[in-house]
Scaffold this active site. Structure first.
Site, PDB file in Angstrom:
ATOM      1  N   ALA A  24       0.808  -1.226   0.000  1.00 41.94           N
ATOM      2  CA  ALA A  24       0.000   0.000   0.000  1.00 41.94           C
ATOM      3  C   ALA A  24       0.842   1.278   0.000  1.00 41.94           C
ATOM      4  O   ALA A  24       0.395   2.317  -0.485  1.00 41.94           O
ATOM      5  CB  ALA A  24      -0.934  -0.018   1.201  1.00 41.94           C
ATOM      6  N   ARG A  36      -1.889   0.698   7.764  1.00 44.07           N
ATOM      7  CA  ARG A  36      -1.414   0.753   9.141  1.00 44.07           C
ATOM      8  C   ARG A  36      -0.883   2.092   9.598  1.00 44.07           C
ATOM      9  O   ARG A  36      -0.692   2.305  10.784  1.00 44.07           O
ATOM     10  CB  ARG A  36      -0.359  -0.340   9.364  1.00 44.07           C
ATOM     11  CG  ARG A  36      -1.010  -1.708   9.342  1.00 44.07           C
ATOM     12  CD  ARG A  36      -0.012  -2.824   9.367  1.00 44.07           C
ATOM     13  NE  ARG A  36      -0.719  -4.099   9.297  1.00 44.07           N
ATOM     14  CZ  ARG A  36      -1.218  -4.606   8.180  1.00 44.07           C
ATOM     15  NH1 ARG A  36      -1.069  -3.976   7.032  1.00 44.07           N
ATOM     16  NH2 ARG A  36      -1.875  -5.751   8.199  1.00 44.07           N
ATOM     17  N   GLN A 101       0.325  -6.423  -3.534  1.00 47.89           N
ATOM     18  CA  GLN A 101      -0.738  -6.670  -2.558  1.00 47.89           C
ATOM     19  C   GLN A 101      -1.836  -5.626  -2.748  1.00 47.89           C
ATOM     20  O   GLN A 101      -2.860  -5.686  -2.090  1.00 47.89           O
ATOM     21  CB  GLN A 101      -0.197  -6.525  -1.132  1.00 47.89           C
ATOM     22  CG  GLN A 101       0.900  -7.499  -0.792  1.00 47.89           C
ATOM     23  CD  GLN A 101       1.554  -7.134   0.538  1.00 47.89           C
ATOM     24  OE1 GLN A 101       1.098  -7.549   1.594  1.00 47.89           O
ATOM     25  NE2 GLN A 101       2.590  -6.338   0.483  1.00 47.89           N
ATOM     26  N   ILE A 103      -4.829  -3.366  -4.354  1.00 47.45           N
ATOM     27  CA  ILE A 103      -6.073  -3.717  -5.031  1.00 47.45           C
ATOM     28  C   ILE A 103      -6.574  -2.541  -5.867  1.00 47.45           C
ATOM     29  O   ILE A 103      -7.678  -2.563  -6.380  1.00 47.45           O
ATOM     30  CB  ILE A 103      -7.143  -4.106  -3.979  1.00 47.45           C
ATOM     31  CG1 ILE A 103      -7.305  -2.979  -2.940  1.00 47.45           C
ATOM     32  CG2 ILE A 103      -6.752  -5.412  -3.274  1.00 47.45           C
ATOM     33  CD1 ILE A 103      -8.419  -3.230  -1.935  1.00 47.45           C
ATOM     34  N   ASP A 104      -5.721  -1.506  -5.983  1.00 43.43           N
ATOM     35  CA  ASP A 104      -6.181  -0.260  -6.599  1.00 43.43           C
ATOM     36  C   ASP A 104      -6.022  -0.209  -8.118  1.00 43.43           C
ATOM     37  O   ASP A 104      -6.495   0.728  -8.767  1.00 43.43           O
ATOM     38  CB  ASP A 104      -5.490   0.948  -5.955  1.00 43.43           C
ATOM     39  CG  ASP A 104      -3.960   0.855  -5.998  1.00 43.43           C
ATOM     40  OD1 ASP A 104      -3.423   0.353  -7.009  1.00 43.43           O
ATOM     41  OD2 ASP A 104      -3.301   1.290  -5.029  1.00 43.43           O
ATOM     42  N   HIS A 119      -3.991  -9.954  -3.842  1.00 36.94           N
ATOM     43  CA  HIS A 119      -5.205  -9.720  -3.068  1.00 36.94           C
ATOM     44  C   HIS A 119      -6.381  -9.288  -3.940  1.00 36.94           C
ATOM     45  O   HIS A 119      -7.351  -8.724  -3.443  1.00 36.94           O
ATOM     46  CB  HIS A 119      -4.925  -8.704  -1.951  1.00 36.94           C
ATOM     47  CG  HIS A 119      -3.919  -9.202  -0.941  1.00 36.94           C
ATOM     48  ND1 HIS A 119      -3.235  -8.388  -0.082  1.00 36.94           N
ATOM     49  CD2 HIS A 119      -3.481 -10.466  -0.682  1.00 36.94           C
ATOM     50  CE1 HIS A 119      -2.418  -9.125   0.675  1.00 36.94           C
ATOM     51  NE2 HIS A 119      -2.547 -10.385   0.325  1.00 36.94           N
ATOM     52  N   CYS A 155     -26.849 -15.369 -12.317  1.00 35.55           N
ATOM     53  CA  CYS A 155     -27.367 -16.480 -11.504  1.00 35.55           C
ATOM     54  C   CYS A 155     -28.056 -16.037 -10.218  1.00 35.55           C
ATOM     55  O   CYS A 155     -28.542 -16.869  -9.454  1.00 35.55           O
ATOM     56  CB  CYS A 155     -26.236 -17.465 -11.185  1.00 35.55           C
ATOM     57  SG  CYS A 155     -25.152 -16.902  -9.869  1.00 35.55           S
ATOM     58  N   SER A 193       5.722  -1.900   1.747  1.00 35.36           N
ATOM     59  CA  SER A 193       4.913  -2.894   2.462  1.00 35.36           C
ATOM     60  C   SER A 193       5.455  -3.075   3.870  1.00 35.36           C
ATOM     61  O   SER A 193       6.668  -3.125   4.068  1.00 35.36           O
ATOM     62  CB  SER A 193       4.934  -4.236   1.735  1.00 35.36           C
ATOM     63  OG  SER A 193       4.294  -5.223   2.533  1.00 35.36           O
TER      64      SER A 193
HETATM   65  P1  NAD Z   1       0.635  -1.557   5.030  1.00 31.05           P
HETATM   66  O1  NAD Z   1      -0.319  -0.419   5.205  1.00 31.05           O
HETATM   67  O2  NAD Z   1       0.694  -2.611   6.039  1.00 31.05           O
HETATM   68  O3  NAD Z   1       2.123  -0.977   4.905  1.00 31.05           O
HETATM   69  C1  NAD Z   1       2.433   0.089   4.079  1.00 31.05           C
HETATM   70  C2  NAD Z   1       3.839   0.529   4.454  1.00 31.05           C
HETATM   71  O4  NAD Z   1       4.238   1.529   3.530  1.00 31.05           O
HETATM   72  C3  NAD Z   1       3.947   1.124   5.845  1.00 31.05           C
HETATM   73  O5  NAD Z   1       4.931   0.428   6.583  1.00 31.05           O
HETATM   74  C4  NAD Z   1       4.356   2.591   5.604  1.00 31.05           C
HETATM   75  O6  NAD Z   1       5.329   3.032   6.512  1.00 31.05           O
HETATM   76  C5  NAD Z   1       4.947   2.533   4.218  1.00 31.05           C
HETATM   77  N1  NAD Z   1       4.772   3.750   3.439  1.00 31.05           N
HETATM   78  C6  NAD Z   1       3.612   4.392   3.187  1.00 31.05           C
HETATM   79  N2  NAD Z   1       3.822   5.419   2.340  1.00 31.05           N
HETATM   80  C7  NAD Z   1       5.147   5.444   2.074  1.00 31.05           C
HETATM   81  C8  NAD Z   1       5.974   6.269   1.261  1.00 31.05           C
HETATM   82  N3  NAD Z   1       5.475   7.270   0.535  1.00 31.05           N
HETATM   83  N4  NAD Z   1       7.316   6.013   1.232  1.00 31.05           N
HETATM   84  C9  NAD Z   1       7.847   4.990   1.965  1.00 31.05           C
HETATM   85  N5  NAD Z   1       7.102   4.162   2.723  1.00 31.05           N
HETATM   86  C10 NAD Z   1       5.764   4.379   2.780  1.00 31.05           C
HETATM   87  O7  NAD Z   1       0.410  -2.125   3.564  1.00 31.05           O
HETATM   88  P2  NAD Z   1       0.692  -3.582   3.006  1.00 31.05           P
HETATM   89  O8  NAD Z   1       1.969  -4.133   3.512  1.00 31.05           O
HETATM   90  O9  NAD Z   1       0.422  -3.530   1.559  1.00 31.05           O
HETATM   91  O10 NAD Z   1      -0.479  -4.330   3.791  1.00 31.05           O
HETATM   92  C11 NAD Z   1      -1.188  -5.148   3.362  1.00 31.05           C
HETATM   93  C12 NAD Z   1      -2.671  -4.866   2.972  1.00 31.05           C
HETATM   94  O11 NAD Z   1      -3.150  -3.584   2.690  1.00 31.05           O
HETATM   95  C13 NAD Z   1      -2.806  -5.584   1.676  1.00 31.05           C
HETATM   96  O12 NAD Z   1      -3.627  -6.662   1.928  1.00 31.05           O
HETATM   97  C14 NAD Z   1      -3.469  -4.628   0.693  1.00 31.05           C
HETATM   98  O13 NAD Z   1      -4.398  -5.357  -0.066  1.00 31.05           O
HETATM   99  C15 NAD Z   1      -4.101  -3.639   1.570  1.00 31.05           C
HETATM  100  N6  NAD Z   1      -4.276  -2.263   1.103  1.00 31.05           N
HETATM  101  C16 NAD Z   1      -4.158  -1.915  -0.220  1.00 31.05           C
HETATM  102  C17 NAD Z   1      -4.287  -0.577  -0.603  1.00 31.05           C
HETATM  103  C18 NAD Z   1      -4.152  -0.232  -2.062  1.00 31.05           C
HETATM  104  O14 NAD Z   1      -4.515  -1.024  -2.928  1.00 31.05           O
HETATM  105  N7  NAD Z   1      -3.620   0.945  -2.394  1.00 31.05           N
HETATM  106  C19 NAD Z   1      -4.536   0.408   0.347  1.00 31.05           C
HETATM  107  C20 NAD Z   1      -4.663   0.010   1.701  1.00 31.05           C
HETATM  108  C21 NAD Z   1      -4.524  -1.330   2.058  1.00 31.05           C
HETATM  109 ZN    ZN Z   2     -23.468 -15.537 -10.595  1.00 30.17          ZN
END
Ligand code: NAD
Ligand code: ZN
Length: 260
Positions: A24, A36, A101, A103-104, A119, A155, A193
């Site tokens: 994310a 988070r 990971q 979903i955007d 995901h 369906c 991540s």
């Molecule tokens: P997470 O939120 O756990 O971790 C994101 C990490 O990125 C954090 O540790 C943060 O410190 C770091 N971060 C954020 N912006 C930053 C930047 N500009 N520069 C450097 N570091 C930065 O995300 P994850 O590990 O992908 O967690 C998993 C879940 O979150 C996944 O299941 C995913 O599907 C879901 N998710 C996806 C989205 C999306 O699609 N954009 C958004 C929110 C959550």
């Molecule tokens: Zn269906």
């Protein structure tokens, strides 16, 4: 001169099977909150478990209400310099593809073709019975008009966003492919991540154990930092722009004359 960025550029320039793995954090610079961080999704909403969704009609309504809200966050979001760098690196033959990971859908909008969405995608809604996929925007409009959970046109089955909810299994074929990319990688870049959600977070470990160099770029520490060859706790966009500017000419690119 930035020695860390130069090292990454050098490794990437020499890599034959580089894999980019994103979370994310790669999309926060496009205005989409991560999970988070402070102000992230979890500070405001409680995730609905897959099981709960399937059996509880109140949970279904709450899920769609939440999705309608989060859809607004990414519907108009645009890829940032990180997404664009990955798309360009793929076109230039520098990376094999992106395992995400997220979903955007921003990697694909930026032009990446080889994208493994662990995901799923929030750009589609799927029928839980027959698997038919629908455009998420159209289904959300239907929900907003009727305040009822949209049923499948084919369906009549229950629909849900084509994302993996907590308690729902990852798509086996996608995970299998991601594992084989990780195993075969010689350079693995884990970017934006927190590396705490498994099985996704097992992929950098698999890559490292199979002989890849592991680079982690993330603002906050991760549990895999001690395993990595290089850890950069910095803003992603600026880092990748820096790496991109330091890369040697792409394989197959016209060699510029060095004559003075
Ligand atoms: P997470 O939120 O756990 O971790 C994101 C990490 O990125 C954090 O540790 C943060 O410190 C770091 N971060 C954020 N912006 C930053 C930047 N500009 N520069 C450097 N570091 C930065 O995300 P994850 O590990 O992908 O967690 C998993 C879940 O979150 C996944 O299941 C995913 O599907 C879901 N998710 C996806 C989205 C999306 O699609 N954009 C958004 C929110 C959550
Ligand atoms: Zn269906």
């Amino acid at each position: 001169m930035d020695a860390d960025l130069e090292r990454i550029a050098e490794w990437l320039g020499r890599a034959e099977r580089c894999v980019v793995f994103t979370g994310a954090g790669v999309s926060t610079e496009s205005g989409i909150p991560d999970f988070r961080s402070a102000g992230g999704v979890w500070s405001r909403t409680k995730p609905i478990l897959f099981d709960e969704y399937c059996r509880d009609s109140q949970a279904q309504i709450e899920y769609w209400r939440q999705r309608a809200e989060t859809h607004l966050q990414f519907a108009d979001a645009e890829p940032n310099s990180a997404h664009r760098a990955f798309a360009r690196w793929e076109a230039e033959g520098r990376i094999r593809g992106v395992i995400t990971q997220n979903i955007d859908g921003l990697h694909q909008i930026a032009g990446s073709r080889q994208v493994l969405e662990l995901h799923g995608t929030a750009r589609k809604v799927g029928c839980l019975d027959c698997g038919t996929l629908y455009d998420a925007q159209a289904m959300l409009a239907r929900f907003q008009q009727t305040q009822a959970v949209p049923r499948c046109d084919r369906c009549g089955g229950l629909t849900k966003h084509a994302t993996i909810s907590f308690g729902q299994a990852l798509p086996v074929d996608v995970l299998r492919q991601a594992m084989s990319w990780s195993r075969e990688a010689d350079l693995f870049l884990a970017i934006g991540s927190s590396l705490v959600v498994t099985p996704a977070a097992d992929l950098p470990v698999l890559a490292k154990e199979s002989g890849a160099r592991l680079v982690i770029i993330n603002r906050e520490p991760t549990p895999l930092d001690s395993l990595a060859d290089l850890v950069l706790r910095r803003a992603i966009g600026a880092c990748l722009e820096g790496v991109d500017s330091l890369l040697p000419a792409a394989p197959g690119a016209t060699v510029r004359s060095e004559a003075s």
